[in-house]
Scaffold this active site. Structure first.
Site, PDB file in Angstrom:
ATOM      1  N   GLY A  83       0.807  -1.212   0.000  1.00 52.99           N
ATOM      2  CA  GLY A  83       0.000   0.000   0.000  1.00 52.99           C
ATOM      3  C   GLY A  83       0.838   1.259   0.000  1.00 52.99           C
ATOM      4  N   ARG A  84       2.012   1.196   0.625  1.00 59.54           N
ATOM      5  CA  ARG A  84       2.880   2.378   0.689  1.00 59.54           C
ATOM      6  C   ARG A  84       3.392   2.804  -0.686  1.00 59.54           C
ATOM      7  NH1 ARG A  84       5.136  -0.040   5.638  1.00 59.54           N
ATOM      8  NH2 ARG A  84       4.480   1.228   7.416  1.00 59.54           N
TER       9      ARG A  84
ATOM     10  N   PHE B  65       2.377  10.839   6.800  1.00 60.47           N
ATOM     11  CA  PHE B  65       1.393   9.767   6.901  1.00 60.47           C
ATOM     12  C   PHE B  65       1.842   8.462   6.261  1.00 60.47           C
ATOM     13  CE2 PHE B  65       0.495  10.592   2.695  1.00 60.47           C
ATOM     14  CZ  PHE B  65      -0.748  11.079   2.318  1.00 60.47           C
ATOM     15  N   GLU B  66       1.140   7.388   6.672  1.00 61.03           N
ATOM     16  CA  GLU B  66       1.498   6.007   6.342  1.00 61.03           C
ATOM     17  C   GLU B  66       2.916   5.668   6.830  1.00 61.03           C
ATOM     18  OE1 GLU B  66       0.518   4.458   2.519  1.00 61.03           O
ATOM     19  OE2 GLU B  66      -1.346   5.593   2.393  1.00 61.03           O
ATOM     20  N   GLY B  67       3.275   6.266   7.953  1.00 59.69           N
ATOM     21  CA  GLY B  67       4.589   6.044   8.543  1.00 59.69           C
ATOM     22  C   GLY B  67       5.471   7.257   8.347  1.00 59.69           C
TER      23      GLY B  67
END
Length: 657
Positions: free
Chosen positions: A305-306, A436-438
């Site tokens: 997804g990343r 975001f997303e890490g």
């Protein structure tokens, strides 16, 4: 059956690490280029020759991209979305009709079944027209309902939800809470089992309900979503293992209130909100995987997804290059176009070379994900980390090249008769990618943990204070065997031979020296990591500055490798090969300077002094330095109250269509 009000979490640092560790994929069943790189083994054979999509995948992908391009050019008004901070409903409906909601969903469920490569190309194309539209599609498919169901859903769940996701239903992913970010051990939203209660009607057997209570923050797509993936903590009880668990939840369920639509410095068109759950009943059949598997599902989903974030960064890089080229040719200073002044030209070279490398990293990682031949958990994370940082830098350099016009809004430029170039908007839009997303800091720690996995698997018990002397003795023996074989291999390698990698040398174009650099410095990276573990042992995890630099070096070496492999692919296919070699050469030379600096900073840095300064700052020692200003911040708590209970706000949920 709702949970009692929760007190502020008192989870210890060790408990938090244990939760995160339990959610990791523990095994390496497939080879990983990046994992080997951190171990000092340059496995070029894992990425070269460059993997390629099938002819059918190309045909289907290009066919869809052609339709999507027409839609982007005729139906998406990025300037309008920026001004009104909202994607028009007709744009969303048009994307539905085009099949864009189901790009990654299998055709048997009504989707397009595109590969990861073409999905990313589509996101890049849409994101160039409007980053907000790109985020809507990405949040829906990369981390929303389709991806976790594709990987972990039952046949019944896939049949019930995927056709909706492919055609009409927008989905969102709800993990973050007002007081919980990258530390899921403190997750406060609860899902209490009610095995005998009445279940909301479902198309398949429910087997009881769960009752959700809690508040979720920064729910991208949450304001307009029809379906939600919700992470909640199930209390341990008789018949229930408990733990963080994933659920598919209907967004219009009684008890769900979207209390606020959040506004940001960039991506003004995204529908991001605060969602409260008050005694929301969810059928047990909507649980994804077993109880306690939610965090592992989330992290595994993010592995691929990343890759949607690098896609947006590649699109931004291509646009920055186009604008820099056109503007720097038209704008003259001191008798010549500004591009011919070295100070500006260096920025343009950086943008061009970095865009080439980012696309190389994205395409290589995506194609490896499609082939499913390699484990790409580190590659995907490195792609996200590197693209987020470099994308932001490229946009910042474009603003600098444009000067005052780079700081001026597109509407203001148009109002006074100049081309409406939204350089400042791109800078604002890209800034969130580092969070975001890490966040970059969390990605450093996540990747570092994977990078030292081989060491911890053989020697971890040696530095674990809770292990017995017998366990430590056994670990010492195992470590001795491992390092007796591993360490000698770090002394010499093909990177020291001038004849290595000559397949990357053609006439005057030569990338072989860069690959030799990668091989040598991969071994140096592994030696540095081993030395640090020997020196700091159990304190290694606290050396976040060191670990971040180790990861950044690995990211640069991965990007150099990808750039060289892509250049050779283009050369072999007769597709701008000479130009690709020059771009790869420029990127590698720029990257090598960054790598050398990072290696120096491994051991020569201000980390110890910084820790002392921070301690003083928090103690108020330097409050005198804060004098002489007026704080424009408003009143209120730093973190909003999230006590479970019914909402007292208007529900701003507005499903589209």
């Amino acid at each position: 059956m709702s949970a009692p009000p929760l007190k502020k979490s008192t989870v210890t640092e060790r408990e938090a690490r244990q939760v995160a560790e339990a959610a990791r994929e523990q095994d390496w069943r497939k080879p990983s280029f990046a994992k080997e790189l951190f171990l000092g083994r340059f496995r070029l054979d894992l990425i070269h020759p460059h993997p390629l999509p099938t002819d059918e995948a190309v045909r289907r992908g290009e066919q869809f991209l052609a339709k999507l391009r027409t839609f982007c050019e005729t139906k998406i008004d990025g300037a309008l979305i920026e001004r009104e901070a909202r994607i028009p409903d007709e744009v969303v409906d048009g994307l539905r009709q085009l099949g864009a909601l189901g790009m990654k969903i299998d055709p048997k469920y009504g989707g397009l079944g595109l590969t990861q490569v073409y999905y990313n190309k589509a996101l890049a194309l849409v994101g160039s027209a409007s980053p907000a539209v790109g985020v809507l599609l990405s949040a829906h498919q990369s981390i929303g309902v389709p991806q976790p169901l594709k990987m972990f859903g039952t046949p019944e769940q896939k049949q019930a939800f995927l056709p909706r996701c492919a055609t009409t239903a927008i989905s969102a992913f709800l993990l973050t809470e007002p007081d919980v970010g990258s530390d899921p051990a403190r997750l406060a939203t609860t899902a209490v089992p009610d095995d005998g209660g009445p279940s909301r009607s479902s198309d398949f057997e429910s087997g009881g309900d769960y009752v959700l209570d809690g508040v979720k923050l920064w729910t991208t797509n949450g304001v307009v979503a029809d379906l939600l993936v919700v992470m909640a903590r199930v209390p341990q009880s008789e018949g229930h293992k408990g733990g963080i668990t994933a659920f598919v939840v209907e967004a219009d369920s009684p008890g769900i209130t979207v209390e606020n639509r959040n506004a940001f410095m960039g991506l003004r068109g995204i529908e991001n909100g605060v969602t409260r759950f008050h005694q929301v009943r969810v059928p047990a059949a909507n649980r994804i995987g077993p109880e306690g598997a939610g965090l592992k599902i989330a992290l595994t989903t993010l592995n691929t997804g990343r890759l949607s974030l690098p896609a947006s960064c590649v699109a931004a890089g291509k646009w920055c290059l186009k604008v820099a080229r056109e503007w720097s040719t038209a704008r003259e200073q001191w008798g010549k176009p500004i591009a011919h002044h070295e100070a500006v030209g260096a920025k343009i070279s950086f943008i061009a070379a970095t865009t080439f490398a980012l696309e190389a990293v994205l395409d290589l990682s995506s194609q490896m994900a499609d082939e499913d031949r390699n484990d790409i958990r580190i590659e995907g994370a490195l792609a996200k980390l590197f693209a987020s940082e470099m994308g932001w830098r490229m946009a910042d350099e474009l603003v600098q090249i444009r000067g005052g016009r780079g700081f001026e809004t597109a509407d203001s430029l148009a109002a006074r008769g100049e081309r409406a170039v939204p350089a400042e908007q791109v800078l604002r839009d890209l800034r969130i990618n580092r969070i975001f997303e890490g966040s970059t800091e969390i990605m450093h720690l996540l990747i570092a943990r994977e990078a030292v996995d081989a060491h911890l698997s053989v020697a971890g018990d040696l530095i674990d204070p809770d292990k017995s002397l017998q366990d430590k003795a056994r670990a010492g023996a195992n470590a001795g065997v491992f390092y007796a074989k591993w360490l000698p291999r770090l002394v010499a390698g093909p990177g020291q031979l001038p004849s290595s990698y000559t397949e990357f040398k053609h006439g005057g174009a030569d990338l072989s020296a860069h690959l030799r650099f990668v091989e040598r410095h991969a071994r140096k990276l592994a030696r540095s990591t081993f030395y640090a573990m020997s020196r700091w042992q159990g304190r290694m995890e606290t050396k976040q500055g060191f670990l971040g630099r180790i990861v950044d070096i690995g990211a640069e070496l991965f990007a150099m490798s990808a750039a060289c492999v892509r250049a050779e692919l283009l050369r072999s296919r007769g597709e701008n090969g000479r130009e690709a070699y020059r771009l790869a050469d420029a990127f590698c030379r720029q990257s090598r300077l960054r790598v050398d600096e990072l290696f120096t900073r491994l051991w020569s840095n201000t980390d110890d002094l910084d820790r002392k300064v921070v301690k003083d700052v928090l103690a108020g020692t330097y409050e005198w330095l804060e004098q002489g200003i007026v704080d424009p911040s408003g009143e209120g708590p730093w973190i909003a109250d999230t006590t479970p209970g019914p909402s007292e706000r208007e529900n701003v949920h507005r499903p589209i269509g």
